[in-house]
Scaffold this motif. Structure first.
Motif, PDB file in Angstrom:
ATOM      1  N   GLU A 189       0.949   2.429 -39.286  1.00  0.00           N
ATOM      2  CA  GLU A 189       0.386   0.461 -39.028  1.00  0.00           C
ATOM      3  C   GLU A 189       0.855   0.497 -39.750  1.00  0.00           C
ATOM      4  OE1 GLU A 189      -2.637  -0.992 -36.893  1.00  0.00           O
ATOM      5  OE2 GLU A 189      -2.750   1.000 -37.085  1.00  0.00           O
ATOM      6  N   VAL A 190       2.167  -0.216 -40.039  1.00  0.00           N
ATOM      7  CA  VAL A 190       2.060  -1.352 -40.624  1.00  0.00           C
ATOM      8  C   VAL A 190       2.768  -2.499 -39.837  1.00  0.00           C
ATOM      9  CG1 VAL A 190       4.307  -2.079 -42.441  1.00  0.00           C
ATOM     10  CG2 VAL A 190       2.942   0.269 -42.951  1.00  0.00           C
ATOM     11  N   LYS A 191       2.764  -3.819 -39.497  1.00  0.00           N
ATOM     12  CA  LYS A 191       3.104  -4.707 -39.538  1.00  0.00           C
ATOM     13  C   LYS A 191       3.403  -6.366 -40.483  1.00  0.00           C
ATOM     14  CE  LYS A 191      -1.746  -5.197 -37.129  1.00  0.00           C
ATOM     15  NZ  LYS A 191      -2.168  -5.066 -35.910  1.00  0.00           N
ATOM     16  N   LEU A 192       3.633  -6.810 -39.590  1.00  0.00           N
ATOM     17  CA  LEU A 192       4.149  -8.576 -39.957  1.00  0.00           C
ATOM     18  C   LEU A 192       2.775  -9.004 -38.748  1.00  0.00           C
ATOM     19  CD1 LEU A 192       7.247  -9.659 -39.906  1.00  0.00           C
ATOM     20  CD2 LEU A 192       6.128  -8.914 -41.670  1.00  0.00           C
ATOM     21  N   ILE A 193       2.170  -9.884 -39.300  1.00  0.00           N
ATOM     22  CA  ILE A 193       0.912 -10.813 -39.161  1.00  0.00           C
ATOM     23  C   ILE A 193       0.617 -12.103 -39.822  1.00  0.00           C
ATOM     24  CG2 ILE A 193      -1.013  -9.052 -38.308  1.00  0.00           C
ATOM     25  CD1 ILE A 193      -2.251  -9.511 -41.164  1.00  0.00           C
ATOM     26  N   LEU A 200       0.936  -6.678 -43.228  1.00  0.00           N
ATOM     27  CA  LEU A 200      -0.260  -5.426 -43.472  1.00  0.00           C
ATOM     28  C   LEU A 200      -0.598  -4.014 -43.131  1.00  0.00           C
ATOM     29  CD1 LEU A 200      -3.792  -5.465 -43.038  1.00  0.00           C
ATOM     30  CD2 LEU A 200      -3.112  -5.368 -40.830  1.00  0.00           C
ATOM     31  N   VAL A 201      -1.024  -3.586 -44.631  1.00  0.00           N
ATOM     32  CA  VAL A 201      -0.270  -2.265 -44.560  1.00  0.00           C
ATOM     33  C   VAL A 201      -1.585  -1.277 -44.992  1.00  0.00           C
ATOM     34  CG1 VAL A 201       0.613  -0.119 -46.224  1.00  0.00           C
ATOM     35  CG2 VAL A 201       1.290  -2.599 -46.064  1.00  0.00           C
ATOM     36  N   LYS A 202      -2.140  -0.217 -43.788  1.00  0.00           N
ATOM     37  CA  LYS A 202      -2.947   0.421 -43.921  1.00  0.00           C
ATOM     38  C   LYS A 202      -3.321   1.752 -44.446  1.00  0.00           C
ATOM     39  CE  LYS A 202      -5.421  -2.111 -39.463  1.00  0.00           C
ATOM     40  NZ  LYS A 202      -5.686  -1.558 -37.815  1.00  0.00           N
ATOM     41  N   TYR A 203      -4.777   2.259 -44.999  1.00  0.00           N
ATOM     42  CA  TYR A 203      -3.677   2.795 -45.853  1.00  0.00           C
ATOM     43  C   TYR A 203      -5.690   4.103 -45.875  1.00  0.00           C
ATOM     44  CZ  TYR A 203      -6.151   0.782 -49.331  1.00  0.00           C
ATOM     45  OH  TYR A 203      -7.255  -1.089 -49.761  1.00  0.00           O
ATOM     46  N   GLY A 242      13.615  -8.025 -54.611  1.00  0.00           N
ATOM     47  CA  GLY A 242      13.292  -8.358 -56.164  1.00  0.00           C
ATOM     48  C   GLY A 242      12.156  -8.562 -56.895  1.00  0.00           C
ATOM     49  N   LYS A 243      11.833 -10.151 -55.977  1.00  0.00           N
ATOM     50  CA  LYS A 243      10.236 -10.159 -56.214  1.00  0.00           C
ATOM     51  C   LYS A 243       8.701  -9.226 -55.620  1.00  0.00           C
ATOM     52  CE  LYS A 243      12.431 -15.067 -56.004  1.00  0.00           C
ATOM     53  NZ  LYS A 243      12.880 -16.418 -55.684  1.00  0.00           N
ATOM     54  N   GLN A 244       8.073  -9.993 -56.700  1.00  0.00           N
ATOM     55  CA  GLN A 244       6.201  -9.078 -56.682  1.00  0.00           C
ATOM     56  C   GLN A 244       6.195  -9.768 -55.714  1.00  0.00           C
ATOM     57  OE1 GLN A 244       4.143  -7.836 -59.787  1.00  0.00           O
ATOM     58  NE2 GLN A 244       2.275  -6.843 -58.948  1.00  0.00           N
ATOM     59  N   LEU A 245       5.527  -9.496 -54.261  1.00  0.00           N
ATOM     60  CA  LEU A 245       4.964  -9.874 -53.245  1.00  0.00           C
ATOM     61  C   LEU A 245       3.150  -9.400 -54.335  1.00  0.00           C
ATOM     62  CD1 LEU A 245       5.940  -8.577 -50.268  1.00  0.00           C
ATOM     63  CD2 LEU A 245       7.081 -10.339 -51.150  1.00  0.00           C
ATOM     64  N   ALA A 246       2.376 -10.867 -53.453  1.00  0.00           N
ATOM     65  CA  ALA A 246       0.793 -11.267 -54.567  1.00  0.00           C
ATOM     66  C   ALA A 246      -0.345 -11.281 -52.547  1.00  0.00           C
ATOM     67  CB  ALA A 246       1.037 -12.704 -54.504  1.00  0.00           C
ATOM     68  N   ALA A 247      -1.381 -10.436 -53.620  1.00  0.00           N
ATOM     69  CA  ALA A 247      -2.231 -10.885 -52.119  1.00  0.00           C
ATOM     70  C   ALA A 247      -2.628 -12.842 -51.242  1.00  0.00           C
ATOM     71  CB  ALA A 247      -2.969  -9.792 -52.682  1.00  0.00           C
ATOM     72  N   THR A 248      -2.456 -11.781 -49.974  1.00  0.00           N
ATOM     73  CA  THR A 248      -3.648 -13.061 -49.118  1.00  0.00           C
ATOM     74  C   THR A 248      -4.244 -12.488 -48.960  1.00  0.00           C
ATOM     75  OG1 THR A 248      -2.415 -14.901 -47.815  1.00  0.00           O
ATOM     76  CG2 THR A 248      -1.506 -12.535 -47.517  1.00  0.00           C
ATOM     77  N   THR A 249      -5.318 -13.809 -47.954  1.00  0.00           N
ATOM     78  CA  THR A 249      -6.204 -13.648 -47.365  1.00  0.00           C
ATOM     79  C   THR A 249      -5.890 -13.475 -45.704  1.00  0.00           C
ATOM     80  OG1 THR A 249      -7.227 -15.081 -49.071  1.00  0.00           O
ATOM     81  CG2 THR A 249      -8.520 -15.176 -46.901  1.00  0.00           C
ATOM     82  N   ALA A 250      -6.222 -12.381 -44.960  1.00  0.00           N
ATOM     83  CA  ALA A 250      -6.197 -12.558 -43.908  1.00  0.00           C
ATOM     84  C   ALA A 250      -7.291 -13.476 -43.037  1.00  0.00           C
ATOM     85  CB  ALA A 250      -6.688 -11.097 -43.651  1.00  0.00           C
ATOM     86  N   ALA A 285      -6.716  -1.886 -46.053  1.00  0.00           N
ATOM     87  CA  ALA A 285      -6.089  -2.415 -45.742  1.00  0.00           C
ATOM     88  C   ALA A 285      -5.070  -3.317 -46.488  1.00  0.00           C
ATOM     89  CB  ALA A 285      -5.755  -2.959 -44.303  1.00  0.00           C
ATOM     90  N   LEU A 286      -4.166  -3.551 -46.946  1.00  0.00           N
ATOM     91  CA  LEU A 286      -3.571  -4.496 -48.080  1.00  0.00           C
ATOM     92  C   LEU A 286      -3.140  -5.468 -47.359  1.00  0.00           C
ATOM     93  CD1 LEU A 286      -0.390  -4.219 -48.686  1.00  0.00           C
ATOM     94  CD2 LEU A 286      -0.820  -1.949 -49.962  1.00  0.00           C
ATOM     95  N   LEU A 287      -2.864  -6.907 -48.050  1.00  0.00           N
ATOM     96  CA  LEU A 287      -2.205  -7.913 -47.316  1.00  0.00           C
ATOM     97  C   LEU A 287      -1.693  -8.593 -48.271  1.00  0.00           C
ATOM     98  CD1 LEU A 287      -1.950  -9.245 -43.597  1.00  0.00           C
ATOM     99  CD2 LEU A 287      -3.474 -10.614 -44.835  1.00  0.00           C
TER     100      LEU A 287
END
Length: 246
Positions: free
Chosen positions: A136-140, A150-153, A179-187, A212-214
């Protein structure tokens, strides 16, 4: 005879006659002898005076100061200092003595790492933890309304300490896009509970947790790649996980 005396007087000059007729105390011979007698008397007086002064000086007591010892010698009283005696406190049953014994320091031997990191079939596994990536990997939308992935684990703690899943995954898993590292954000909304519990909750040793990570993405079409770390060398593994967004 008278004629001869008369002739003799007639031969003398007036000045000689005058000197001859002078009284004895006015004659030169008397004056000279008197002067000599006075000088002799003065000399005798001076000599006598000098002797008399020497005799008086010798008879006078000397003025030297001599130290006089007292008849009775006063002895100084010696004050004996009292010796300080240190009394050892008695130990009673109510107040037992506390003895601090130095214990030998225990050297912590590092446990050798058998599995520094492997990734296969959506499973990232090490000696310290295991991440099983969900399908379950999806755009929100995040809390700011921006696009986020959103990536659940499922996380399993293999250490002997309580661990926070978000801190572990943030150190061991990296996501890049273009090529750019993505930063965490608030759900926000329904996804906020699982993301917040992953960020704040602790997992006990040997326990598993569904989290899950966002992360915020810059594009909704470009592919995102997941990287996993080697816990022994801190290098990234060759195995990666591509995530398609369309």
């Amino acid at each position: 005879m008278k004629r001869q005396n008369g002739n003799g007087r007639s031969r003398m000059t007036r000045s000689a006659l005058r000197r001859k007729r002078l009284p004895f105390y006015k004659k030169n011979s008397f004056i000279i002898s008197s002067f000599l007698i006075v000088i002799v008397l003065i000399g005798i007086f001076v000599f006598w005076k000098a002797n008399s002064s020497n005799n008086t000086a010798s008879t006078q007591p000397s003025h030297k100061v001599e130290k006089v010892k007292p008849k009775k010698e006063t002895k100084k009283k010696t004050v004996k200092k009292a010796k300080k005696t240190t009394k050892t406190p008695k130990v009673t049953k109510d107040q037992p003595a506390k003895q601090v014994e130095k214990q030998p320091e225990k050297k912590q031997e590092a446990t050798p790492i058998k599995n520094p990191g492997t990734y296969n079939d959506l499973t990232y596994d090490t000696d310290w933890y295991t991440f099983k990536i969900s399908n379950e990997v999806k755009l929100i939308k995040d809390a700011n309304g921006d696009a986020a992935l959103l990536v659940k684990y499922n996380y399993t703690n293999k250490t002997n300490n309580n661990e926070v899943p978000q801190q572990v995954q943030n150190n061991a898993i990296m996501l890049k896009q273009d090529g750019k590292q993505l930063a965490a954000t608030t759900a926000t909304g329904d996804n906020a509970a699982i993301v917040n519990s992953s960020n704040n909750g602790q997992v006990q040793p040997g326990k598993s947790f569904d989290g899950a990570l966002l992360v915020k993405v810059g594009s909704t079409t470009s592919e995102v790649t997941m990287y996993f770390k080697n816990i022994q060398t801190n290098a990234w593994l060759d195995s990666t996980q591509p995530l398609k967004l369309d």
